[in-house]
Design a protein around this motif. Structure first.
Motif, short mmCIF file in Angstrom:
data_model
loop_
_atom_site.label_atom_id
_atom_site.label_comp_id
_atom_site.label_asym_id
_atom_site.label_seq_id
_atom_site.Cartn_x
_atom_site.Cartn_y
_atom_site.Cartn_z
N HIS A 31 0.85 -1.19 0.00
CA HIS A 31 0.00 0.00 0.00
C HIS A 31 0.88 1.24 0.00
O HIS A 31 1.65 1.45 0.92
N GLU A 32 0.77 2.04 -1.04
CA GLU A 32 1.61 3.24 -1.13
C GLU A 32 0.98 4.39 -0.34
O GLU A 32 -0.21 4.41 -0.07
N GLY A 33 1.82 5.34 0.03
CA GLY A 33 1.35 6.52 0.73
C GLY A 33 1.17 6.33 2.22
O GLY A 33 0.42 7.06 2.85
N VAL A 34 1.87 5.37 2.80
CA VAL A 34 1.74 5.11 4.23
C VAL A 34 2.98 5.57 5.00
O VAL A 34 3.24 5.11 6.10
N GLY A 35 3.76 6.45 4.39
CA GLY A 35 4.95 6.97 5.05
C GLY A 35 6.21 6.20 4.73
O GLY A 35 7.20 6.29 5.44
N GLU A 36 6.19 5.47 3.62
CA GLU A 36 7.35 4.63 3.27
C GLU A 36 8.62 5.43 3.04
O GLU A 36 9.72 4.94 3.25
N LEU A 37 8.50 6.68 2.62
CA LEU A 37 9.70 7.50 2.38
C LEU A 37 10.46 7.74 3.69
O LEU A 37 11.67 7.96 3.66
N ARG A 38 9.77 7.64 4.82
CA ARG A 38 10.46 7.79 6.11
C ARG A 38 11.55 6.74 6.30
O ARG A 38 12.51 6.96 7.02
N LEU A 39 11.37 5.58 5.65
CA LEU A 39 12.39 4.54 5.75
C LEU A 39 13.71 4.99 5.14
O LEU A 39 14.77 4.50 5.50
N ALA A 71 19.02 8.08 5.28
CA ALA A 71 19.97 7.96 4.16
C ALA A 71 19.93 9.20 3.28
O ALA A 71 20.97 9.68 2.84
N LEU A 72 18.74 9.72 3.01
CA LEU A 72 18.62 10.93 2.18
C LEU A 72 19.33 12.10 2.85
O LEU A 72 20.03 12.87 2.19
N LYS A 73 19.16 12.24 4.15
CA LYS A 73 19.83 13.32 4.89
C LYS A 73 21.34 13.16 4.78
O LYS A 73 22.06 14.12 4.47
N ALA A 126 8.44 18.16 4.19
CA ALA A 126 8.76 16.96 4.98
C ALA A 126 10.23 16.62 4.85
O ALA A 126 10.90 16.31 5.85
N LEU A 127 10.75 16.70 3.63
CA LEU A 127 12.17 16.41 3.42
C LEU A 127 13.04 17.38 4.23
O LEU A 127 14.01 16.97 4.87
N ARG A 128 12.69 18.66 4.19
CA ARG A 128 13.44 19.66 4.98
C ARG A 128 13.38 19.34 6.47
O ARG A 128 14.37 19.47 7.18
N ALA A 129 12.20 18.96 6.95
CA ALA A 129 12.02 18.64 8.37
C ALA A 129 12.90 17.46 8.79
O ALA A 129 13.33 17.39 9.94
N TRP A 130 13.19 16.56 7.86
CA TRP A 130 14.06 15.42 8.14
C TRP A 130 15.53 15.79 7.98
O TRP A 130 16.40 14.95 8.15
N GLY A 131 15.82 17.03 7.60
CA GLY A 131 17.20 17.47 7.44
C GLY A 131 17.79 17.21 6.07
O GLY A 131 19.00 17.29 5.88
N VAL A 132 16.93 16.90 5.08
CA VAL A 132 17.38 16.61 3.72
C VAL A 132 17.58 17.93 2.98
O VAL A 132 16.74 18.83 3.05
N ASP A 133 18.69 18.06 2.28
CA ASP A 133 18.95 19.24 1.45
C ASP A 133 18.16 19.07 0.15
O ASP A 133 18.58 18.35 -0.75
N VAL A 134 17.00 19.72 0.06
CA VAL A 134 16.12 19.53 -1.09
C VAL A 134 16.73 20.03 -2.40
O VAL A 134 16.28 19.64 -3.48
N GLU A 135 17.76 20.87 -2.32
CA GLU A 135 18.45 21.33 -3.52
C GLU A 135 19.25 20.20 -4.16
O GLU A 135 19.68 20.32 -5.30
N ARG A 136 19.44 19.12 -3.44
CA ARG A 136 20.22 17.98 -3.94
C ARG A 136 19.34 16.76 -4.23
O ARG A 136 19.84 15.66 -4.39
#
Length: 99
Positions: A40-48, A52-54, A77-87
């Motif tokens: 099931h997509e959209g259940v927060g899987e990107l949090r996994l 690594a993204l950060k 959400a990506l910014r909140a996780w500390g991910v540099d969205v420019e990359r």
């Protein structure tokens, strides 16, 4: 990951000990392709992948590419996780053209 996958010597912990124990090399491969296959997509899987993204986007001249995610990635959400969205590169594609 599974027992047939080969471990990459460069891995990044997922941040979840139980998941790391199941992944080849005890974490996400730092230099390869990772595909999440879920029921099931959209259940927060990107949090996994958040840790690594950060880690990867914090390195100079490193980028990550999201190919055909089922939903538009949330920059806030990506910014909140500390991910540099420019990359972060987001490639929109139909599933059959993603490769």
């Amino acid at each position: 990951g599974n027992e047939l996958a080969e471990a990459d010597s460069r891995v990044i912990s997922s941040g979840y000990a139980a998941l790391d124990q199941l992944l080849p090399g005890q974490g996400w491969s730092a230099g390869g392709l990772t595909e999440l296959l879920i029921e099931h997509e959209g259940v927060g899987e990107l949090r996994l992948l958040a840790r690594a993204l950060k880690h990867l986007t914090a390195q100079a001249e490193r980028h990550v590419t999201l190919v055909a995610p089922p939903y538009q990635p949330s920059a806030s959400a990506l910014r909140a996780w500390g991910v540099d969205v420019e990359r972060v590169l987001w490639v929109r594609s139909s599933e059959d053209q993603a490769l």
